[in-house]
Design a protein around this motif. Structure first.
Motif, PDB file in Angstrom:
ATOM      1  N   LEU A  26       0.837  -1.208   0.000  1.00  0.00           N
ATOM      2  CA  LEU A  26       0.000   0.000   0.000  1.00  0.00           C
ATOM      3  C   LEU A  26       0.869   1.255   0.000  1.00  0.00           C
ATOM      4  CD1 LEU A  26      -2.832  -0.891   2.546  1.00  0.00           C
ATOM      5  CD2 LEU A  26      -3.081  -0.572   0.076  1.00  0.00           C
ATOM      6  N   ALA A  27       1.951   1.216   0.781  1.00  0.00           N
ATOM      7  CA  ALA A  27       2.843   2.376   0.840  1.00  0.00           C
ATOM      8  C   ALA A  27       3.500   2.624  -0.513  1.00  0.00           C
ATOM      9  CB  ALA A  27       3.906   2.163   1.913  1.00  0.00           C
ATOM     10  N   VAL A  28       3.938   1.562  -1.179  1.00  0.00           N
ATOM     11  CA  VAL A  28       4.558   1.722  -2.498  1.00  0.00           C
ATOM     12  C   VAL A  28       3.544   2.284  -3.496  1.00  0.00           C
ATOM     13  CG1 VAL A  28       5.653   0.542  -4.435  1.00  0.00           C
ATOM     14  CG2 VAL A  28       6.235  -0.113  -2.109  1.00  0.00           C
ATOM     15  N   ALA A  29       2.340   1.710  -3.485  1.00  0.00           N
ATOM     16  CA  ALA A  29       1.311   2.167  -4.424  1.00  0.00           C
ATOM     17  C   ALA A  29       0.966   3.635  -4.187  1.00  0.00           C
ATOM     18  CB  ALA A  29       0.063   1.298  -4.290  1.00  0.00           C
ATOM     19  N   GLY A  30       0.716   3.993  -2.925  1.00  0.00           N
ATOM     20  CA  GLY A  30       0.339   5.368  -2.617  1.00  0.00           C
ATOM     21  C   GLY A  30       1.438   6.365  -2.927  1.00  0.00           C
ATOM     22  N   THR A  31       2.667   6.021  -2.556  1.00  0.00           N
ATOM     23  CA  THR A  31       3.800   6.912  -2.816  1.00  0.00           C
ATOM     24  C   THR A  31       4.020   7.099  -4.307  1.00  0.00           C
ATOM     25  OG1 THR A  31       4.890   6.291  -0.746  1.00  0.00           O
ATOM     26  CG2 THR A  31       6.289   7.223  -2.469  1.00  0.00           C
TER      27      THR A  31
END
Length: 210
Positions: A26-31
């Motif tokens: 989720l962090a990779v996608a959002g960033t």
């Protein structure tokens, strides 16, 4: 070492575990959607280093010690949960902002900052240690050569790196980023809920300290 079939089960298990939606992906996608490919790739490298750290701990045999050390696991749970709640708060702030998207400044999007964010996210994740313990157990056979364990860790770390980088590339495409800009507040609200739920679960889950 010519027979590499022992790598199949742990590799498949790690591929499923690391590729499934979770705080790291989720962090990779959002960033990547908000800050672009460079930031997503830097975050991915930080996540991978944190992943490799826990893999090395598990391979060296310290994982079992930490898993049965209640104060250490409690501290790790609280740190990890607090960081996830911080990410939830950041997403919630973005969701509550007006529809106009303000692009992050160069300082906010620096590769070093994103790398550190990814590293911290996986270093404070006790679930990573549990996952490594399970994956290594899948690959260790009776009478196995001890050198097989570092190979398992290395292969699975590369799988994690590939998955993180793939997420960063996919979610930083112009089409995905345009869709994010149109639905930013809704997407960030979902991220806030998911990060918040993961953080609270980590803090409240007493099974991790058993």
């Amino acid at each position: 070492m010519s027979d590499l079939t022992y790598l199949i089960a742990p590799s498949l298990a790690f591929l499923i575990a690391a590729g499934s939606p979770g705080p790291a992906t989720l962090a990779v996608a959002g960033t990547s959607m908000l800050r672009g490919r460079r930031a997503g790739l830097a975050l991915s490298l930080g996540l991978t280093l944190g992943l490799a750290f826990w893999g090395a701990i598990a391979a060296a045999g310290f994982g079992a010690v930490l898993l049965h050390w209640a104060p250490g696991m409690l501290a790790l749970r609280l740190l990890g949960g607090a960081y996830l709640l911080y990410l939830a708060w950041q997403s919630a702030k973005s969701a509550l902002n007006e529809d106009r998207l303000e692009m992050p400044t160069a300082t906010q999007s620096s590769s070093t900052r994103m790398f550190a964010r990814g590293l911290l996210l996986n270093l404070t994740n006790p679930k990573a240690l549990l996952a490594w313990a399970a994956v290594i157990a899948l690959g260790v056979r009776p009478g196995a050569d001890p050198s097989e364990i570092p190979v398992i860790v290395a292969v699975c770390t590369l799988i994690g790196l590939f998955l993180y980088l793939a997420y960063a590339v996919i979610f930083s495409t112009e089409r995905v980023m345009s869709g994010y800009r149109r639905a930013r507040r809704w997407i960030e609200a979902v991220f806030a809920l998911l990060f918040g739920a993961a953080g609270l679960k980590l803090i409240l889950d007493r099974a991790n300290t058993a």
